[in-house]
Design a protein around this motif. Structure first.
Motif, PDB file in Angstrom:
ATOM      1  N   ASP A 135       0.691  -1.158  -0.008  1.00  0.00           N
ATOM      2  CA  ASP A 135       0.041  -0.040  -0.075  1.00  0.00           C
ATOM      3  C   ASP A 135       0.819   1.208  -0.013  1.00  0.00           C
ATOM      4  O   ASP A 135       0.218   2.216   0.025  1.00  0.00           O
ATOM      5  N   ALA A 136       2.064   1.147   0.037  1.00  0.00           N
ATOM      6  CA  ALA A 136       2.984   2.170  -0.008  1.00  0.00           C
ATOM      7  C   ALA A 136       3.168   3.084  -1.372  1.00  0.00           C
ATOM      8  O   ALA A 136       3.120   2.141  -2.500  1.00  0.00           O
ATOM      9  N   GLN A 137       3.161   4.191  -1.283  1.00  0.00           N
ATOM     10  CA  GLN A 137       3.255   4.991  -2.699  1.00  0.00           C
ATOM     11  C   GLN A 137       4.657   4.860  -3.112  1.00  0.00           C
ATOM     12  O   GLN A 137       5.706   4.957  -2.565  1.00  0.00           O
ATOM     13  N   ARG A 138       4.739   4.679  -4.271  1.00  0.00           N
ATOM     14  CA  ARG A 138       6.119   4.476  -5.104  1.00  0.00           C
ATOM     15  C   ARG A 138       6.715   5.846  -5.681  1.00  0.00           C
ATOM     16  O   ARG A 138       5.516   6.840  -5.688  1.00  0.00           O
ATOM     17  N   ASN A 139       7.820   5.933  -5.725  1.00  0.00           N
ATOM     18  CA  ASN A 139       8.379   7.174  -6.497  1.00  0.00           C
ATOM     19  C   ASN A 139       7.927   8.410  -5.560  1.00  0.00           C
ATOM     20  O   ASN A 139       7.514   9.261  -6.548  1.00  0.00           O
ATOM     21  N   LYS A 140       8.120   8.361  -4.575  1.00  0.00           N
ATOM     22  CA  LYS A 140       7.625   9.918  -3.735  1.00  0.00           C
ATOM     23  C   LYS A 140       8.362  10.824  -4.237  1.00  0.00           C
ATOM     24  O   LYS A 140       9.471  10.980  -4.592  1.00  0.00           O
ATOM     25  N   ARG A 141       7.622  12.103  -4.166  1.00  0.00           N
ATOM     26  CA  ARG A 141       8.250  13.491  -4.348  1.00  0.00           C
ATOM     27  C   ARG A 141       8.450  13.987  -3.252  1.00  0.00           C
ATOM     28  O   ARG A 141       7.887  14.406  -2.238  1.00  0.00           O
ATOM     29  N   LEU A 142       9.781  13.880  -2.963  1.00  0.00           N
ATOM     30  CA  LEU A 142      10.172  14.655  -1.505  1.00  0.00           C
ATOM     31  C   LEU A 142      11.012  15.844  -1.362  1.00  0.00           C
ATOM     32  O   LEU A 142      11.865  16.312  -2.252  1.00  0.00           O
ATOM     33  N   ARG A 143      10.372  16.594  -0.513  1.00  0.00           N
ATOM     34  CA  ARG A 143      11.046  17.910  -0.354  1.00  0.00           C
ATOM     35  C   ARG A 143      11.848  17.598   0.802  1.00  0.00           C
ATOM     36  O   ARG A 143      11.435  17.658   2.018  1.00  0.00           O
ATOM     37  N   VAL A 144      13.307  17.589   0.685  1.00  0.00           N
ATOM     38  CA  VAL A 144      14.320  17.390   1.610  1.00  0.00           C
ATOM     39  C   VAL A 144      14.968  18.835   2.248  1.00  0.00           C
ATOM     40  O   VAL A 144      15.259  19.539   1.345  1.00  0.00           O
ATOM     41  N   LEU A 145      14.926  18.974   3.591  1.00  0.00           N
ATOM     42  CA  LEU A 145      15.344  20.126   4.053  1.00  0.00           C
ATOM     43  C   LEU A 145      16.555  19.692   5.211  1.00  0.00           C
ATOM     44  O   LEU A 145      16.209  18.402   6.116  1.00  0.00           O
ATOM     45  N   ILE A 146      17.513  20.260   5.142  1.00  0.00           N
ATOM     46  CA  ILE A 146      18.810  19.847   5.903  1.00  0.00           C
ATOM     47  C   ILE A 146      19.280  21.099   6.854  1.00  0.00           C
ATOM     48  O   ILE A 146      19.242  22.160   6.455  1.00  0.00           O
ATOM     49  N   ASN A 147      19.084  20.543   8.199  1.00  0.00           N
ATOM     50  CA  ASN A 147      19.695  21.600   9.297  1.00  0.00           C
ATOM     51  C   ASN A 147      21.074  21.301   9.447  1.00  0.00           C
ATOM     52  O   ASN A 147      21.344  20.330  10.308  1.00  0.00           O
ATOM     53  N   PRO A 148      21.991  21.919   8.819  1.00  0.00           N
ATOM     54  CA  PRO A 148      23.483  21.797   8.984  1.00  0.00           C
ATOM     55  C   PRO A 148      24.068  21.877  10.373  1.00  0.00           C
ATOM     56  O   PRO A 148      25.064  21.548  10.652  1.00  0.00           O
ATOM     57  N   TYR A 149      23.126  22.479  11.186  1.00  0.00           N
ATOM     58  CA  TYR A 149      23.622  22.708  12.538  1.00  0.00           C
ATOM     59  C   TYR A 149      23.023  21.950  13.635  1.00  0.00           C
ATOM     60  O   TYR A 149      23.565  22.017  14.701  1.00  0.00           O
ATOM     61  N   GLY A 150      21.975  21.091  13.270  1.00  0.00           N
ATOM     62  CA  GLY A 150      21.544  20.469  14.267  1.00  0.00           C
ATOM     63  C   GLY A 150      22.133  19.189  14.854  1.00  0.00           C
ATOM     64  O   GLY A 150      23.330  18.555  14.281  1.00  0.00           O
ATOM     65  N   GLY A 151      22.024  18.542  16.137  1.00  0.00           N
ATOM     66  CA  GLY A 151      22.799  17.475  16.563  1.00  0.00           C
ATOM     67  C   GLY A 151      24.316  18.050  16.815  1.00  0.00           C
ATOM     68  O   GLY A 151      24.793  18.992  17.423  1.00  0.00           O
ATOM     69  N   LYS A 152      24.974  17.189  16.112  1.00  0.00           N
ATOM     70  CA  LYS A 152      26.608  17.291  16.144  1.00  0.00           C
ATOM     71  C   LYS A 152      27.202  18.006  15.030  1.00  0.00           C
ATOM     72  O   LYS A 152      28.281  17.969  14.579  1.00  0.00           O
ATOM     73  N   GLY A 153      26.236  18.250  14.027  1.00  0.00           N
ATOM     74  CA  GLY A 153      26.491  19.181  12.853  1.00  0.00           C
ATOM     75  C   GLY A 153      26.862  18.155  11.748  1.00  0.00           C
ATOM     76  O   GLY A 153      27.468  19.045  10.576  1.00  0.00           O
ATOM     77  N   TYR A 154      26.351  16.875  11.578  1.00  0.00           N
ATOM     78  CA  TYR A 154      26.619  15.952  10.539  1.00  0.00           C
ATOM     79  C   TYR A 154      25.565  15.732   9.462  1.00  0.00           C
ATOM     80  O   TYR A 154      25.710  14.891   8.661  1.00  0.00           O
ATOM     81  N   ALA A 155      24.496  16.583   9.692  1.00  0.00           N
ATOM     82  CA  ALA A 155      23.317  16.268   8.867  1.00  0.00           C
ATOM     83  C   ALA A 155      23.600  16.166   7.307  1.00  0.00           C
ATOM     84  O   ALA A 155      23.159  15.381   6.651  1.00  0.00           O
TER      85      ALA A 155
END
Length: 506
Positions: A135-155
């Motif tokens: 039932d999962a959708q194939r070929n999803k359209r993803l808006r990817v946001l990266i926080n470069p400062y989160g956690g230890k900064g390795y995102a």
């Protein structure tokens, strides 16, 4: 489905593939010189007679993908299948290959198609994809946001190494952006075209999903946006509670696979009213020792999740209490009833949210059923006034961080949040044993722990000039606030479609 991929030949594999009673012939094809591919009960079964010369099997890395020209016998769980493509002469199968414990990388098997199999290859490929995605959708359209400062900064590095190759292999369409400042994701969420994407993937801790949700909440069609656009995350922060709840792991590559195979799941959200503001919460609200252990140790983020434990122990020794007035709309307050409710919910068939979001077209945020913190407390709410509370913790989700299964009875879409109040005078050793019980999955059954399922509550701090109140790990002003749950207002991508990946209360 299992995510374990074995490269070892099953002892019964050869016999199974030649047993016509076990397989519909349409689900078995022969490729190359000596390879048979069959669709088993839960895995793709590959039986190959490989030349004794090890040079026959070649592994070539290209663009981050491992390509195998031929392979020994193996089983690949359908869950691990990412993409399948067939041309007139070749068949390509991309899958998530286990490299180390919870570390996956995309790999490709390529075979030459035999002329006699050409007529059924197309239907075989489609059947394999149906089994792989369900039932999962194939070929999803993803808006990817990266926080470069989160956690230890390795995102940024974590995404590039462990997630991007998986998304590419699965045929996901990626629109990537790096956030530049606090609150940036609120603006991005407010201005996003919800028809252009299926999900927002936050490469961060829990702060970025919180911002995205509250950005979507500012849209004129907020309810439509929140039900149409799924919010999820790759674990690149300190706590990563959203990933733990939806996928049960802190592995970026395994979460990437779970997002690819994720089921669209209705998700309860809560409105927080405070003064003239209204914000949304997806995870938890806390007042007392847990809020202070989190927000009061922000300067120790370099410690990772250990900063929370350090903050908790420091405050436990001081035996600090937090006077307040609390009122709540109780839906259940007996543990037996809560357990029965959890089991009934667990055993029912998931009702997945359709692509497109449902019937919320054009609607803003739902009206507040119980009013705001400035209104009179509803007459049917229970009221408590205390000078000795050590912690008030309310959660929409079960897991707060790695090994912290604080709300085992929490459910994604039952229209209730779990609320726990703990007396701050019970003693240091008892407090320590209670926190240990959280890691052991015994917290729910401790007699001193009162668990309520509520649909709303209000908290008013007393006799304190300043302090910490946490909403989804973010600090809000130290003043009275009211919370109200909205059943199924949000959308997530989960493994099960209706449960968190946590130990239940039963």
């Amino acid at each position: 489905m299992s995510t374990e991929s074995s490269t070892q030949k099953s002892p019964l594999l050869a016999d199974t593939l030649t047993d016509s009673d076990n397989f519909n012939s349409n689900f078995v094809i022969k490729v190359g010189k000596n390879v048979t591919l069959a669709l088993g009960a839960d895995a793709l079964l590959i039986h190959a007679i490989v030349d004794a010369d090890p040079k026959v099997v070649k592994n070539i890395q290209c663009c981050g993908l491992w390509t195998t020209e031929s392979s020994p016998s193996q089983e690949i769980p359908f869950y691990n299948i990412l993409a399948v493509e067939a041309s007139e002469s070749t068949l390509s199968i991309k899958y998530a290959k286990l490299l180390l414990k919870e570390d996956y990388s995309p790999s490709t098997l390529q075979y030459i198609l035999n002329g006699g199999e050409a007529t059924k290859v197309e239907s075989w490929v489609e059947r394999l994809l149906e089994l792989a995605y369900g039932d999962a959708q194939r070929n999803k359209r993803l808006r990817v946001l990266i926080n470069p400062y989160g956690g230890k900064g390795y995102a940024t590095d974590l995404y590039a190494q462990y997630a991007a190759p998986m998304f590419e292999a699965a045929g996901c369409k990626i629109d990537l952006e790096t956030t530049t400042h606090s609150g940036h994701a609120i603006d991005l969420g407010e201005n996003i075209d919800v028809d252009a994407y299926d999900a927002v993937v936050c490469c961060s801790g829990d702060g970025l999903p919180y911002e995205v949700l509250n950005g979507l909440a500012k849209k004129p069609n907020a309810s439509e946006a929140l039900t149409k656009l799924a919010i999820t995350m790759l674990p690149c922060g300190s706590g990563n509670a959203l990933a733990w709840n939806l996928y049960g792991t802190n592995s970026v590559s395994l979460v990437a696979l779970a997002i690819i195979k994720g089921l669209r799941t209705p998700l309860d959200l809560a409105s927080i009213s405070q003064g003239n503001t209204r914000t949304l919460s997806f995870l938890s609200q806390s007042y007392g020792i847990i809020a202070e252990s989190d927000l009061g140790t922000d300067h120790l983020r370099w410690m990772g999740a250990a900063r929370f434990t350090y903050g908790f122990l420091v405050r436990l020794i001081a035996q600090k209490t937090y006077p307040c007035d609390v009122a709540f709309k109780v839906e259940m307050d007996q543990k037996k009833d809560i357990k029965e409710h959890y089991l009934a919910y667990k055993n029912k068939k998931p009702e997945l949210r359709p692509v497109g979001g449902g019937d919320q077209v054009g609607k803003g945020l739902p009206p507040l059923k119980y009013g705001t913190v400035d209104d009179e407390v509803p007459s049917d709410w229970e009221k408590v006034s205390t000078d000795t509370i050590g912690n008030l913790y309310a959660g929409n989700m079960a897991i707060m961080s790695a090994d912290v299964n604080f709300f085992p009875a929490s459910l994604p879409g039952d229209g209730m949040m779990d609320l726990v109040m703990i007396d701050g005078t019970i003693g240091r050793m008892k407090s320590l044993s209670m926190m240990t019980a959280v890691e052991k999955g015994q917290f729910f059954d401790i007699p001193e722990v009162e668990v309520r399922k509520v649909s709303g509550y209000r908290l008013i701090p007393r006799n304190q000039g300043d302090g910490y109140i946490s909403v989804d790990g973010e600090r809000i002003p130290f003043s009275p606030f009211q919370v109200e749950i909205h059943q199924g207002l949000g959308t997530a991508l989960s493994k099960s479609g209706h449960l968190y990946e946590a130990r239940g209360p039963c």
